[in-house]
Design a protein around this motif. Sequence first.
Motif, PDB file in Angstrom:
ATOM      1  N   HIS A   1      33.163  45.502  18.998  1.00 50.26           N
ATOM      2  CA  HIS A   1      34.362  44.531  18.919  1.00 50.26           C
ATOM      3  C   HIS A   1      34.058  43.811  17.575  1.00 50.26           C
ATOM      4  O   HIS A   1      32.933  43.158  17.364  1.00 50.26           O
ATOM      5  CB  HIS A   1      34.575  43.826  20.161  1.00 50.26           C
ATOM      6  N   PHE A   2      34.927  43.472  16.586  1.00 47.30           N
ATOM      7  CA  PHE A   2      34.769  42.855  15.439  1.00 47.30           C
ATOM      8  C   PHE A   2      35.451  41.494  15.895  1.00 47.30           C
ATOM      9  O   PHE A   2      36.451  41.210  16.457  1.00 47.30           O
ATOM     10  CB  PHE A   2      35.732  43.380  14.436  1.00 47.30           C
ATOM     11  N   THR A   3      34.413  40.214  15.649  1.00 51.44           N
ATOM     12  CA  THR A   3      35.091  39.173  15.693  1.00 51.44           C
ATOM     13  C   THR A   3      36.011  38.693  14.973  1.00 51.44           C
ATOM     14  O   THR A   3      36.370  39.028  13.888  1.00 51.44           O
ATOM     15  CB  THR A   3      33.967  38.124  15.344  1.00 51.44           C
TER      16      THR A   3
ATOM     17  N   LYS B   1      33.043  53.842  10.241  1.00 49.57           N
ATOM     18  CA  LYS B   1      31.662  54.127  11.040  1.00 49.57           C
ATOM     19  C   LYS B   1      31.751  53.826  12.503  1.00 49.57           C
ATOM     20  O   LYS B   1      31.293  54.483  13.215  1.00 49.57           O
ATOM     21  CB  LYS B   1      30.941  53.206  10.552  1.00 49.57           C
ATOM     22  N   TYR B   2      32.750  52.863  12.785  1.00 44.94           N
ATOM     23  CA  TYR B   2      32.642  52.445  14.321  1.00 44.94           C
ATOM     24  C   TYR B   2      34.395  52.681  14.892  1.00 44.94           C
ATOM     25  O   TYR B   2      35.204  52.753  13.979  1.00 44.94           O
ATOM     26  CB  TYR B   2      32.464  50.869  14.237  1.00 44.94           C
ATOM     27  N   GLN B   3      34.413  52.811  16.173  1.00 43.32           N
ATOM     28  CA  GLN B   3      35.749  52.914  16.748  1.00 43.32           C
ATOM     29  C   GLN B   3      35.996  51.303  17.238  1.00 43.32           C
ATOM     30  O   GLN B   3      35.077  50.825  18.155  1.00 43.32           O
ATOM     31  CB  GLN B   3      35.639  53.648  17.883  1.00 43.32           C
ATOM     32  N   ALA B   4      36.776  50.663  16.625  1.00 44.01           N
ATOM     33  CA  ALA B   4      36.969  49.151  16.862  1.00 44.01           C
ATOM     34  C   ALA B   4      37.852  48.929  18.330  1.00 44.01           C
ATOM     35  O   ALA B   4      38.900  49.446  18.477  1.00 44.01           O
ATOM     36  CB  ALA B   4      37.720  48.545  15.703  1.00 44.01           C
ATOM     37  N   VAL B   5      37.339  47.998  19.161  1.00 44.84           N
ATOM     38  CA  VAL B   5      38.024  47.804  20.353  1.00 44.84           C
ATOM     39  C   VAL B   5      38.514  46.563  20.315  1.00 44.84           C
ATOM     40  O   VAL B   5      37.610  45.190  20.295  1.00 44.84           O
ATOM     41  CB  VAL B   5      37.135  48.031  21.372  1.00 44.84           C
TER      42      VAL B   5
ATOM     43  N   PRO C   1      28.331  45.597  19.691  1.00 45.67           N
ATOM     44  CA  PRO C   1      28.535  46.617  20.521  1.00 45.67           C
ATOM     45  C   PRO C   1      28.450  46.350  22.102  1.00 45.67           C
ATOM     46  O   PRO C   1      28.624  47.044  23.022  1.00 45.67           O
ATOM     47  CB  PRO C   1      27.293  47.493  20.219  1.00 45.67           C
ATOM     48  N   TYR C   2      28.049  44.951  22.330  1.00 48.29           N
ATOM     49  CA  TYR C   2      27.843  44.681  23.826  1.00 48.29           C
ATOM     50  C   TYR C   2      28.900  43.697  24.225  1.00 48.29           C
ATOM     51  O   TYR C   2      29.301  42.739  23.186  1.00 48.29           O
ATOM     52  CB  TYR C   2      26.750  44.244  24.193  1.00 48.29           C
ATOM     53  N   ARG C   3      29.299  43.498  25.439  1.00 47.57           N
ATOM     54  CA  ARG C   3      30.456  42.517  25.868  1.00 47.57           C
ATOM     55  C   ARG C   3      29.483  41.923  26.964  1.00 47.57           C
ATOM     56  O   ARG C   3      30.542  40.921  27.764  1.00 47.57           O
ATOM     57  CB  ARG C   3      31.633  43.008  26.200  1.00 47.57           C
TER      58      ARG C   3
ATOM     59  N   THR D   1      17.264  43.776  32.747  1.00 50.03           N
ATOM     60  CA  THR D   1      18.647  43.501  32.354  1.00 50.03           C
ATOM     61  C   THR D   1      19.303  44.802  31.946  1.00 50.03           C
ATOM     62  O   THR D   1      18.753  45.496  31.311  1.00 50.03           O
ATOM     63  CB  THR D   1      18.280  42.598  31.038  1.00 50.03           C
ATOM     64  N   HIS D   2      20.535  44.904  32.290  1.00 53.61           N
ATOM     65  CA  HIS D   2      21.280  46.042  32.076  1.00 53.61           C
ATOM     66  C   HIS D   2      22.498  45.522  30.991  1.00 53.61           C
ATOM     67  O   HIS D   2      23.367  44.911  31.313  1.00 53.61           O
ATOM     68  CB  HIS D   2      21.678  46.560  33.043  1.00 53.61           C
ATOM     69  N   PRO D   3      22.588  46.094  29.796  1.00 51.55           N
ATOM     70  CA  PRO D   3      23.564  45.491  28.818  1.00 51.55           C
ATOM     71  C   PRO D   3      25.299  46.392  29.277  1.00 51.55           C
ATOM     72  O   PRO D   3      25.075  47.615  29.826  1.00 51.55           O
ATOM     73  CB  PRO D   3      23.235  46.163  27.500  1.00 51.55           C
ATOM     74  N   ILE D   4      26.042  45.647  29.108  1.00 47.38           N
ATOM     75  CA  ILE D   4      27.513  46.180  29.305  1.00 47.38           C
ATOM     76  C   ILE D   4      28.002  46.523  27.671  1.00 47.38           C
ATOM     77  O   ILE D   4      28.260  45.651  27.087  1.00 47.38           O
ATOM     78  CB  ILE D   4      28.392  45.145  29.882  1.00 47.38           C
ATOM     79  N   LYS D   5      27.956  47.654  27.635  1.00 50.85           N
ATOM     80  CA  LYS D   5      28.524  48.121  26.316  1.00 50.85           C
ATOM     81  C   LYS D   5      30.143  48.034  26.149  1.00 50.85           C
ATOM     82  O   LYS D   5      30.886  47.945  27.108  1.00 50.85           O
ATOM     83  CB  LYS D   5      28.401  49.645  26.147  1.00 50.85           C
ATOM     84  N   VAL D   6      30.716  47.720  24.865  1.00 52.06           N
ATOM     85  CA  VAL D   6      32.048  47.578  24.678  1.00 52.06           C
ATOM     86  C   VAL D   6      32.513  49.082  24.932  1.00 52.06           C
ATOM     87  O   VAL D   6      32.040  50.045  24.519  1.00 52.06           O
ATOM     88  CB  VAL D   6      32.584  47.274  23.107  1.00 52.06           C
TER      89      VAL D   6
END
Length: 268
Positions: free
Chosen positions: A9-11, A184-188, A249-251, A262-267
Amino acid sequence: MNTEKEKVHFTDNYLLSPTNPITVNVVGAGGTGSKVLTALMEMNHSLIALGHAGLQVRLWDDDIITSANLGRQRFFECETGLYKSVALINRINRCIGTNWKAESRKFEKDSLGRIPEEARAIITITCVDNVQARFGVAEILKEVSYRRHYHNQPKYWLDFGNSQHTGQVILSTIGEIKQPNSEKYQAVGNLPFVTEEFGELLKQSEAEENTPSCSLAQALQQQGLFINSSLTQMGCSLLWDLFRNGMTPYRGFFHNLKDFATHPIKVA
């Protein structure tokens, strides 16, 4: 060969180079909220040093400081009897010369169903201890997002929640955030509300008793001493990354302090 692009996710652009300080509503000034406010103070000072406009924070809480709040929350004995929001904001303003605001009331609609004008902010951070309050905040954020205008258009909701030894931090967008084209990325651009993605889980947790503590000892039986601090540092680091890196890449993440996991939550 897997050629799938990493989802990020792009700010929102306005957060990166605003013309005015970024407005932030913090809802809840207890074990987590009082520490989040300190982190925002550090973030504000650092952003300004880097040429950014900084933050303009409004803290919402109608609770009064009691002896049970001392030690685990950011309060002192001389502040007992004061509103939590007022005590914290006055301290911050005296410390760093800001003009942040305190609201000694709940973040909710009034008896006529009207939303306070002050409820509109670019970033809303919730540090509440009950499920009903989260759903109430979600309803308000959805409603104010429909009223389109440029001033303080709501963009993000960062929610902190915890039990005795575990907790989570979830970043959501308020509506769709315009994303750039990227090879490079898939933007969400849309990160779902915590009340939508984990609504059933929240409702199940509502059955757990959450009564006010009469003493610090009783409070420590209900929540570990450092779970709030641990969540605060990691959650505010996610917010800091939005400002400094312009993407994530994380939300959010799930955090278990008892097992130090700790378990990260990916976008997604």
